[in-house]
Design an enzyme around this catalytic site. Structure first.
Site, PDB file in Angstrom:
ATOM      1  N   SER A 160       0.815  -1.219   0.000  1.00  0.00           N
ATOM      2  CA  SER A 160       0.000   0.000   0.000  1.00  0.00           C
ATOM      3  C   SER A 160       0.846   1.265   0.000  1.00  0.00           C
ATOM      4  O   SER A 160       1.918   1.327   0.619  1.00  0.00           O
ATOM      5  CB  SER A 160      -0.878  -0.004   1.256  1.00  0.00           C
ATOM      6  OG  SER A 160      -1.416   1.272   1.481  1.00  0.00           O
ATOM      7  N   GLU A 162       0.148   3.627   1.744  1.00  0.00           N
ATOM      8  CA  GLU A 162       0.210   4.044   3.153  1.00  0.00           C
ATOM      9  C   GLU A 162       1.601   3.782   3.745  1.00  0.00           C
ATOM     10  O   GLU A 162       1.974   4.411   4.733  1.00  0.00           O
ATOM     11  CB  GLU A 162      -0.836   3.302   3.984  1.00  0.00           C
ATOM     12  CG  GLU A 162      -2.248   3.820   3.810  1.00  0.00           C
ATOM     13  CD  GLU A 162      -2.419   5.236   4.343  1.00  0.00           C
ATOM     14  OE1 GLU A 162      -2.288   5.428   5.554  1.00  0.00           O
ATOM     15  OE2 GLU A 162      -2.672   6.147   3.551  1.00  0.00           O
ATOM     16  N   TYR A 183      -1.733  -0.072  10.773  1.00  0.00           N
ATOM     17  CA  TYR A 183      -1.980  -0.730   9.486  1.00  0.00           C
ATOM     18  C   TYR A 183      -0.764  -0.586   8.572  1.00  0.00           C
ATOM     19  O   TYR A 183      -0.266  -1.559   7.996  1.00  0.00           O
ATOM     20  CB  TYR A 183      -3.214  -0.114   8.814  1.00  0.00           C
ATOM     21  CG  TYR A 183      -3.368  -0.464   7.349  1.00  0.00           C
ATOM     22  CD1 TYR A 183      -3.914  -1.682   6.949  1.00  0.00           C
ATOM     23  CD2 TYR A 183      -2.954   0.434   6.348  1.00  0.00           C
ATOM     24  CE1 TYR A 183      -4.046  -1.998   5.608  1.00  0.00           C
ATOM     25  CE2 TYR A 183      -3.088   0.125   5.008  1.00  0.00           C
ATOM     26  CZ  TYR A 183      -3.631  -1.093   4.632  1.00  0.00           C
ATOM     27  OH  TYR A 183      -3.745  -1.403   3.300  1.00  0.00           O
TER      28      TYR A 183
HETATM   29  P1  NDP Z   1     -11.393  -4.853   1.616  1.00  0.00           P
HETATM   30  O1  NDP Z   1     -11.386  -4.335   3.010  1.00  0.00           O
HETATM   31  O2  NDP Z   1     -12.525  -4.523   0.709  1.00  0.00           O
HETATM   32  O3  NDP Z   1     -11.255  -6.456   1.662  1.00  0.00           O
HETATM   33  C1  NDP Z   1     -10.453  -7.101   2.612  1.00  0.00           C
HETATM   34  C2  NDP Z   1     -10.634  -8.606   2.482  1.00  0.00           C
HETATM   35  O4  NDP Z   1      -9.855  -9.269   3.496  1.00  0.00           O
HETATM   36  C3  NDP Z   1     -12.079  -9.079   2.689  1.00  0.00           C
HETATM   37  O5  NDP Z   1     -12.313 -10.149   1.820  1.00  0.00           O
HETATM   38  C4  NDP Z   1     -12.064  -9.546   4.131  1.00  0.00           C
HETATM   39  O6  NDP Z   1     -13.078 -10.479   4.427  1.00  0.00           O
HETATM   40  C5  NDP Z   1     -10.696 -10.195   4.178  1.00  0.00           C
HETATM   41  N1  NDP Z   1     -10.196 -10.422   5.533  1.00  0.00           N
HETATM   42  C6  NDP Z   1     -10.130  -9.536   6.552  1.00  0.00           C
HETATM   43  N2  NDP Z   1      -9.616 -10.119   7.639  1.00  0.00           N
HETATM   44  C7  NDP Z   1      -9.354 -11.412   7.318  1.00  0.00           C
HETATM   45  C8  NDP Z   1      -8.833 -12.521   8.018  1.00  0.00           C
HETATM   46  N3  NDP Z   1      -8.474 -12.437   9.300  1.00  0.00           N
HETATM   47  N4  NDP Z   1      -8.697 -13.693   7.362  1.00  0.00           N
HETATM   48  C9  NDP Z   1      -9.081 -13.805   6.075  1.00  0.00           C
HETATM   49  N5  NDP Z   1      -9.594 -12.792   5.357  1.00  0.00           N
HETATM   50  C10 NDP Z   1      -9.713 -11.608   5.973  1.00  0.00           C
HETATM   51  O7  NDP Z   1     -10.003  -4.393   0.952  1.00  0.00           O
HETATM   52  P2  NDP Z   1      -9.670  -4.030  -0.587  1.00  0.00           P
HETATM   53  O8  NDP Z   1     -10.279  -5.022  -1.476  1.00  0.00           O
HETATM   54  O9  NDP Z   1      -9.917  -2.586  -0.788  1.00  0.00           O
HETATM   55  O10 NDP Z   1      -8.081  -4.205  -0.578  1.00  0.00           O
HETATM   56  C11 NDP Z   1      -7.454  -5.467  -0.863  1.00  0.00           C
HETATM   57  C12 NDP Z   1      -6.055  -5.475  -0.277  1.00  0.00           C
HETATM   58  O11 NDP Z   1      -5.280  -4.425  -0.833  1.00  0.00           O
HETATM   59  C13 NDP Z   1      -5.987  -5.270   1.244  1.00  0.00           C
HETATM   60  O12 NDP Z   1      -4.892  -6.020   1.711  1.00  0.00           O
HETATM   61  C14 NDP Z   1      -5.691  -3.797   1.388  1.00  0.00           C
HETATM   62  O13 NDP Z   1      -5.043  -3.534   2.612  1.00  0.00           O
HETATM   63  C15 NDP Z   1      -4.785  -3.569   0.196  1.00  0.00           C
HETATM   64  N6  NDP Z   1      -4.790  -2.238  -0.382  1.00  0.00           N
HETATM   65  C16 NDP Z   1      -5.971  -1.646  -0.750  1.00  0.00           C
HETATM   66  C17 NDP Z   1      -5.959  -0.430  -1.387  1.00  0.00           C
HETATM   67  C18 NDP Z   1      -7.220   0.250  -1.802  1.00  0.00           C
HETATM   68  O14 NDP Z   1      -7.171   1.449  -2.080  1.00  0.00           O
HETATM   69  N7  NDP Z   1      -8.353  -0.440  -1.879  1.00  0.00           N
HETATM   70  C19 NDP Z   1      -4.671   0.249  -1.700  1.00  0.00           C
HETATM   71  C20 NDP Z   1      -3.512  -0.488  -1.301  1.00  0.00           C
HETATM   72  C21 NDP Z   1      -3.576  -1.681  -0.668  1.00  0.00           C
HETATM   73  P3  NDP Z   1     -14.591 -10.003   4.830  1.00  0.00           P
HETATM   74  O15 NDP Z   1     -15.298  -9.724   3.529  1.00  0.00           O
HETATM   75  O16 NDP Z   1     -15.107 -11.189   5.549  1.00  0.00           O
HETATM   76  O17 NDP Z   1     -14.455  -8.773   5.673  1.00  0.00           O
HETATM   77  P1  GDR Z   2      -6.976   5.592   3.332  1.00  0.00           P
HETATM   78  O1  GDR Z   2      -8.513   5.678   2.880  1.00  0.00           O
HETATM   79  O2  GDR Z   2      -6.794   5.883   4.771  1.00  0.00           O
HETATM   80  O3  GDR Z   2      -6.207   6.429   2.355  1.00  0.00           O
HETATM   81  O4  GDR Z   2      -6.675   4.036   3.133  1.00  0.00           O
HETATM   82  P2  GDR Z   2      -9.792   6.404   3.523  1.00  0.00           P
HETATM   83  O5  GDR Z   2     -10.763   6.523   2.422  1.00  0.00           O
HETATM   84  O6  GDR Z   2     -10.227   5.729   4.775  1.00  0.00           O
HETATM   85  O7  GDR Z   2      -9.230   7.862   3.927  1.00  0.00           O
HETATM   86  C1  GDR Z   2      -8.742   8.770   2.960  1.00  0.00           C
HETATM   87  C2  GDR Z   2      -8.565  10.140   3.589  1.00  0.00           C
HETATM   88  O8  GDR Z   2      -9.855  10.687   3.884  1.00  0.00           O
HETATM   89  C3  GDR Z   2      -9.830  11.259   5.180  1.00  0.00           C
HETATM   90  N1  GDR Z   2     -11.182  11.311   5.747  1.00  0.00           N
HETATM   91  C4  GDR Z   2     -11.951  10.255   6.061  1.00  0.00           C
HETATM   92  N2  GDR Z   2     -11.741   8.921   5.924  1.00  0.00           N
HETATM   93  C5  GDR Z   2     -12.741   8.081   6.306  1.00  0.00           C
HETATM   94  N3  GDR Z   2     -12.568   6.757   6.142  1.00  0.00           N
HETATM   95  N4  GDR Z   2     -13.913   8.540   6.844  1.00  0.00           N
HETATM   96  C6  GDR Z   2     -14.160   9.866   7.007  1.00  0.00           C
HETATM   97  O9  GDR Z   2     -15.211  10.254   7.489  1.00  0.00           O
HETATM   98  C7  GDR Z   2     -13.131  10.771   6.589  1.00  0.00           C
HETATM   99  N5  GDR Z   2     -13.036  12.122   6.585  1.00  0.00           N
HETATM  100  C8  GDR Z   2     -11.859  12.434   6.068  1.00  0.00           C
HETATM  101  C9  GDR Z   2      -8.870  10.373   5.956  1.00  0.00           C
HETATM  102  O10 GDR Z   2      -8.401  11.031   7.134  1.00  0.00           O
HETATM  103  C10 GDR Z   2      -7.786  10.134   4.908  1.00  0.00           C
HETATM  104  O11 GDR Z   2      -6.861  11.174   4.910  1.00  0.00           O
HETATM  105  C11 GDR Z   2      -7.138   3.329   1.987  1.00  0.00           C
HETATM  106  C12 GDR Z   2      -7.402   1.876   2.407  1.00  0.00           C
HETATM  107  O12 GDR Z   2      -8.019   1.209   1.328  1.00  0.00           O
HETATM  108  C13 GDR Z   2      -6.105   1.178   2.750  1.00  0.00           C
HETATM  109  O13 GDR Z   2      -6.353  -0.205   2.962  1.00  0.00           O
HETATM  110  C14 GDR Z   2      -5.132   1.339   1.592  1.00  0.00           C
HETATM  111  O14 GDR Z   2      -3.900   0.746   1.909  1.00  0.00           O
HETATM  112  C15 GDR Z   2      -4.936   2.817   1.274  1.00  0.00           C
HETATM  113  O15 GDR Z   2      -6.194   3.385   0.955  1.00  0.00           O
HETATM  114  C16 GDR Z   2      -4.006   3.029   0.092  1.00  0.00           C
END
Ligand code: NDP
Ligand code: GDR
Length: 371
Positions: A160, A162, A183
């Site tokens: 990520s 992050e 995280y």
């Molecule tokens: P989601 O939160 O939508 O999905 C996370 C998945 O992990 C779900 O299927 C969830 O299951 C599963 N999970 C959570 N805990 C466990 C566990 N203990 N054992 C097995 N499975 C588990 O995430 P995204 O699809 O958005 O992201 C996919 C991956 O990419 C994650 O690792 C995230 O951290 C990473 N990532 C995401 C980014 C983004 O912008 N979306 C950017 C960079 C990295 P359940 O449905 O049951 O909750």
């Molecule tokens: P992020 O995504 O932390 O970048 O992680 P998120 O959408 O949660 O936050 C983005 C920015 O928005 C600000 N923010 C808020 N965020 C949330 N969730 N709720 C609010 O009400 C709100 N108001 C303002 C946050 O402070 C932050 O700056 C996502 C996840 O998908 C991670 O798993 C992944 O690794 C990174 O993107 C890349």
């Protein structure tokens, strides 16, 4: 629809039990992928993509008191229909090493995609120990299962942006990590476990360092989807306000459907490596509000209320990727830009709000659960 379907779910429950039989057709030459986190946003897009490429896709799902497979409903075929079902779901958990070992050994996948995570940054401050267990040690458990398997599977680690945290933009593969949350620190550990298994054991293991990517399937408590859900409901008169935290954070937001393609491309290269995947364009949360509310003719300033509960103990202020390596080496580039992404999400969420309004008007749901 993101709503669950009870009839289909009952079949699914039976199906999980039946799916303990690995690989549908003996002697099948199709490539086999194993995906953790298959029920998440990225898991559902990656599954669609790999099925389109002819793969047999196995997903590990965790037990939940509610059905957690709604993002996969449209791809689901009852596994008793062995000729057609190319997606199979199995119970496992990233906190349970034996379950990971067992499925890797039974399925002998060609490719393993580790997408499972406690992926919410703010929540990781509330449950840091659990987040580290699943995100960092979970990756290590899966890498260990892959290393010990008789078949040399290729491994993808969902890294990520992050991890860069407070390192100023633009961030590339050579930028230092400075994580700002439990995280992010756990993802840094998973990154280095992945590099180490590549260097120490020769595992074909890749880190995708993906910047934020969104979609109509984004979880509803991430800021983009939280905003577009509210826009739909406010537009339909189902709520008036949305409570948010820091609006000045800047993110490099792309479309999840484009990003899962980059994951697959990494595993098709001759050598394993680490790649930044990003649009190279950055917008603030305020700009996202402007675009989403503006698209349906609303003024965000009349609806947004700042609630300090959404501020984070430490914030990541500015992310903007430099993905030149992925563009050159993989030939990857994003297809969906920022305005199209916002439109795609708002269009869907207006449709969802329309359905909610029908149910609310008929007295089937309480429309005033939100302010
Ligand atoms: P989601 O939160 O939508 O999905 C996370 C998945 O992990 C779900 O299927 C969830 O299951 C599963 N999970 C959570 N805990 C466990 C566990 N203990 N054992 C097995 N499975 C588990 O995430 P995204 O699809 O958005 O992201 C996919 C991956 O990419 C994650 O690792 C995230 O951290 C990473 N990532 C995401 C980014 C983004 O912008 N979306 C950017 C960079 C990295 P359940 O449905 O049951 O909750
Ligand atoms: P992020 O995504 O932390 O970048 O992680 P998120 O959408 O949660 O936050 C983005 C920015 O928005 C600000 N923010 C808020 N965020 C949330 N969730 N709720 C609010 O009400 C709100 N108001 C303002 C946050 O402070 C932050 O700056 C996502 C996840 O998908 C991670 O798993 C992944 O690794 C990174 O993107 C890349």
């Amino acid at each position: 629809s993101h709503e669950s379907n009870n009839g289909a779910n009952e079949n699914k429950e039976k199906a999980h039990a039946a799916s303990a039989v690995p690989r549908s057709i003996p002697g099948d030459q199709r490539k086999v992928a194993l995906i953790t986190g298959i029920t998440g946003q990225d898991g559902s897009y990656l599954t669609e993509f790999l099925l389109g490429k002819g793969y047999e896709v196995h997903g590990l799902i965790r037990r939940s008191s509610n059905f957690n497979t709604s993002r996969l409903d449209h791809l689901y075929v009852d596994p008793h229909n062995a000729a057609k079902a190319r997606m199979k779901l199995h119970y496992a958990d990233l906190s349970d090493a034996s379950s990971l070992r067992r499925w890797v050994d039974a399925l002998l996948p060609d490719e393993v995609y580790n997408l499972a995570a406690q992926s919410h940054v703010a929540v990781s401050f509330e449950i840091p120990d659990y987040t580290a267990d699943v995100v960092a040690t979970g990756a290590l458990r899966l890498l260990e299962a892959v290393r010990c398997s008789p078949k040399a599977a290729r491994y993808y680690q969902a890294g990520s942006s992050e991890m860069f945290g407070s390192t100023p933009p633009p961030q590339s593969e050579t930028s230092p990590f400075h994580p700002r949350s439990p995280y992010a620190a756990a993802k840094v550990a998973a990154h280095w476990y992945t590099v180490n298994y590549r260097e120490a054991y020769g595992v074909f293991a890749c880190n995708g360092i993906l910047f934020n990517h969104e979609s109509p399937r984004r979880g509803e408590n991430f800021v983009t989807r939280k905003i577009t859900r509210a826009v739909g409901r406010i537009r339909l008169g189902l709520q008036t306000k949305i409570f948010l935290g820091n609006l000045s954070a800047a993110r490099d937001w792309g479309f999840a459907g484009d990003y899962v393609e980059a994951m697959w491309m990494m595993l098709q290269q001759e050598e394993a490596g680490d790649y930044v995947v990003a649009t190279e364009e950055s917008h603030t949360v305020e700009e996202f509000l402007q675009a989403a509310f503006g698209y349906v003719g609303l003024d965000w300033k009349e609806h947004v209320v700042i609630d300090p509960r959404y501020f984070r103990p430490a914030e990541v202020d500015s992310l903007k990727g430099d993905s030149s390596k992925a563009r050159k080496a993989l030939g990857w580039k994003p297809k969906v830009g920022f305005p199209e992404l916002v439109k795609m999400m708002v269009d869907q969420d207006v449709e969802i709000a329309k359905r909610e309004k029908v149910l609310a008007d008929a007295g089937y749901i309480d429309a005033h659960q939100q302010p």
